[in-house]
Design an enzyme around this catalytic site. Structure first.
Site, PDB file in Angstrom:
ATOM      1  N   TYR A  89       0.851  -1.204   0.000  1.00  0.00           N
ATOM      2  CA  TYR A  89       0.000   0.000   0.000  1.00  0.00           C
ATOM      3  C   TYR A  89       0.885   1.253   0.000  1.00  0.00           C
ATOM      4  O   TYR A  89       0.664   2.193  -0.772  1.00  0.00           O
ATOM      5  CB  TYR A  89      -0.902  -0.029   1.230  1.00  0.00           C
ATOM      6  N   ALA A  90       1.912   1.247   0.846  1.00  0.00           N
ATOM      7  CA  ALA A  90       2.826   2.397   0.927  1.00  0.00           C
ATOM      8  C   ALA A  90       3.486   2.652  -0.422  1.00  0.00           C
ATOM      9  O   ALA A  90       3.638   3.807  -0.844  1.00  0.00           O
ATOM     10  CB  ALA A  90       3.889   2.152   1.993  1.00  0.00           C
TER      11      ALA A  90
HETATM   12  N1  LIG Z   1      -8.798   6.092   5.841  1.00  0.00           N
HETATM   13  C1  LIG Z   1      -7.567   6.473   6.052  1.00  0.00           C
HETATM   14  O1  LIG Z   1      -7.031   6.392   7.166  1.00  0.00           O
HETATM   15  C2  LIG Z   1      -6.752   7.043   4.907  1.00  0.00           C
HETATM   16  C3  LIG Z   1      -5.539   7.645   5.209  1.00  0.00           C
HETATM   17  C4  LIG Z   1      -4.772   8.162   4.180  1.00  0.00           C
HETATM   18  C5  LIG Z   1      -5.200   8.058   2.876  1.00  0.00           C
HETATM   19  N2  LIG Z   1      -6.385   7.464   2.610  1.00  0.00           N
HETATM   20  C6  LIG Z   1      -6.775   7.378   1.202  1.00  0.00           C
HETATM   21  O2  LIG Z   1      -7.975   8.116   1.015  1.00  0.00           O
HETATM   22  C7  LIG Z   1      -8.736   7.528  -0.034  1.00  0.00           C
HETATM   23  C8  LIG Z   1     -10.161   7.273   0.468  1.00  0.00           C
HETATM   24  O3  LIG Z   1     -10.074   6.409   1.585  1.00  0.00           O
HETATM   25  P1  LIG Z   1     -11.315   6.129   2.547  1.00  0.00           P
HETATM   26  O4  LIG Z   1     -10.766   5.978   3.913  1.00  0.00           O
HETATM   27  O5  LIG Z   1     -12.389   7.108   2.287  1.00  0.00           O
HETATM   28  O6  LIG Z   1     -11.722   4.668   2.001  1.00  0.00           O
HETATM   29  P2  LIG Z   1     -13.138   3.923   2.052  1.00  0.00           P
HETATM   30  O7  LIG Z   1     -13.973   4.439   3.157  1.00  0.00           O
HETATM   31  O8  LIG Z   1     -12.806   2.474   1.989  1.00  0.00           O
HETATM   32  O9  LIG Z   1     -13.821   4.369   0.648  1.00  0.00           O
HETATM   33  C9  LIG Z   1     -13.204   4.023  -0.571  1.00  0.00           C
HETATM   34  C10 LIG Z   1     -14.056   4.509  -1.729  1.00  0.00           C
HETATM   35  O10 LIG Z   1     -13.410   4.100  -2.942  1.00  0.00           O
HETATM   36  C11 LIG Z   1     -14.266   3.206  -3.657  1.00  0.00           C
HETATM   37  N3  LIG Z   1     -13.449   2.187  -4.283  1.00  0.00           N
HETATM   38  C12 LIG Z   1     -12.631   1.296  -3.689  1.00  0.00           C
HETATM   39  N4  LIG Z   1     -12.074   0.501  -4.607  1.00  0.00           N
HETATM   40  C13 LIG Z   1     -12.566   0.902  -5.807  1.00  0.00           C
HETATM   41  C14 LIG Z   1     -12.394   0.446  -7.127  1.00  0.00           C
HETATM   42  N5  LIG Z   1     -11.596  -0.589  -7.428  1.00  0.00           N
HETATM   43  N6  LIG Z   1     -13.047   1.084  -8.121  1.00  0.00           N
HETATM   44  C15 LIG Z   1     -13.873   2.127  -7.856  1.00  0.00           C
HETATM   45  N7  LIG Z   1     -14.077   2.592  -6.623  1.00  0.00           N
HETATM   46  C16 LIG Z   1     -13.435   1.983  -5.608  1.00  0.00           C
HETATM   47  C17 LIG Z   1     -15.220   2.632  -2.605  1.00  0.00           C
HETATM   48  O11 LIG Z   1     -16.452   2.166  -3.167  1.00  0.00           O
HETATM   49  P3  LIG Z   1     -16.650   0.606  -3.589  1.00  0.00           P
HETATM   50  O12 LIG Z   1     -16.042  -0.227  -2.499  1.00  0.00           O
HETATM   51  O13 LIG Z   1     -18.131   0.442  -3.728  1.00  0.00           O
HETATM   52  O14 LIG Z   1     -15.951   0.440  -4.882  1.00  0.00           O
HETATM   53  C18 LIG Z   1     -15.447   3.878  -1.746  1.00  0.00           C
HETATM   54  O15 LIG Z   1     -16.352   4.750  -2.385  1.00  0.00           O
HETATM   55  C19 LIG Z   1      -8.000   6.252  -0.440  1.00  0.00           C
HETATM   56  O16 LIG Z   1      -7.206   6.507  -1.575  1.00  0.00           O
HETATM   57  C20 LIG Z   1      -7.115   5.975   0.750  1.00  0.00           C
HETATM   58  O17 LIG Z   1      -5.957   5.239   0.393  1.00  0.00           O
HETATM   59  C21 LIG Z   1      -7.193   6.966   3.585  1.00  0.00           C
END
Ligand SMILES: NC(=O)c1ccc[n+]([C@@H]2O[C@H](COP(=O)([O-])OP(=O)(O)OC[C@H]3O[C@@H](n4cnc5c(N)ncnc54)[C@H](OP(=O)(O)O)[C@@H]3O)[C@@H](O)[C@H]2O)c1
Length: 242
Positions: free
Chosen positions: A150-151
């Protein structure tokens, strides 16, 4: 004329917060996810022609292309692209199945490169101007045990940001990363209570972040006031990485 912004992964978590705030700020928004989820249907109803959702898997090239084409056909060439869709898969690299590594890279990195490429072609053909924002992560800068692959994808996104900023700057297109720390979303739901406590203890501001902590930076980077900011990674992590 309202500006159109494409946001990948807008059905929940940070993506949903971005979509909602953009609509409130007067943008038209296209978003995608693999499933519609519970939160988007009422938004689609409330915002009519200003919000478009398409089912797509960003880890699949044909599906991603289909989404971008459909978004452009519906709401026109976008002003901005937010590469937000991402997955996390915890596991010690030595035992993480290669198929999982591939899925992480395809979704988080290749998918974002593909959307950027497709959107840029349209922005350039329109005569330039626009914004690309990649959602990377503090993990790409600092690392975290069990999140090596992931990193790598998130560090890759920051590299993409810097190189692409140089490539398209002359055409008034800015490219930046926003790198959140640990956010209280579904993605961080796999953290144990012990891991959460440790993160909070090590964070100068003493808590996990929320989507609301990140969205204002995205709105700023999309706006005219950020026209001279490009190639940057803005870390929003409560100070844990400082
Ligand atoms: N949460 C954290 O602590 C954190 C920290 C740093 C960075 N981030 C980054 O922030 C972003 C959003 O994270 P989040 O925490 O909001 O994640 P989340 O709650 O798991 O939401 C992810 C979103 O992306 C969609 N998604 C996932 N895989 C997909 C695919 N293959 N095609 C199309 N849509 C997809 C999901 O919908 P479906 O599953 O229905 O496809 C959902 O709408 C990510 O890039 C993550 O790496 C998160």
């Amino acid at each position: 004329m309202k500006r159109h912004v494409i946001v990948t992964g807008g059905s929940r978590g940070l993506g949903l917060a971005i979509v909602t705030s953009l609509l409130d700020a007067g943008y038209r928004v296209s978003t995608c996810s693999r499933s519609l989820g519970d939160a988007l249907p009422p938004l689609l109803e409330a915002h009519g022609d200003d919000l478009f959702w398409h089912q797509a898997d960003i880890g699949d090239a044909a599906s991603t292309e289909g989404f971008i084409q459909a978004a452009i056909a519906k709401l026109g060439v976008p002003w901005g692209l937010i590469n937000n869709a991402g997955i996390a898969r915890e596991g010690i690299l030595a035992t993480l199945p290669l198929v999982e590594v591939d899925r992480l890279i395809q979704t988080n990195l290749t998918g974002s490169i593909q959307t950027a490429r497709a959107v840029l072609r349209q922005m350039l053909a329109r005569g330039g101007g626009g914004r690309i924002i990649n959602i990377s992560s503090i993990i790409g800068q600092r690392g975290y045990t069990g999140l090596a692959a992931y990193a790598a994808t998130k560090a890759g996104l920051d590299g993409l940001t810097r190189a692409l900023a140089r490539e398209v700057g002359r055409r008034r297109i800015t490219v930046n990363s926003v790198a959140p720390g640990y956010l209280d979303t579904e993605m961080s739901g796999t953290l144990s209570a012990g891991q959460r406590d440790q993160i909070v203890r090590r964070t100068p501001l003493g808590r996990l972040g929320t989507a609301a902590d990140v969205v204002p930076a995205i709105l700023f980077l999309l706006g005219d006031g950020a026209a001279f900011i490009t190639g940057q990674t803005l870390t929003i992590d409560g100070g844990i990485g400082c």
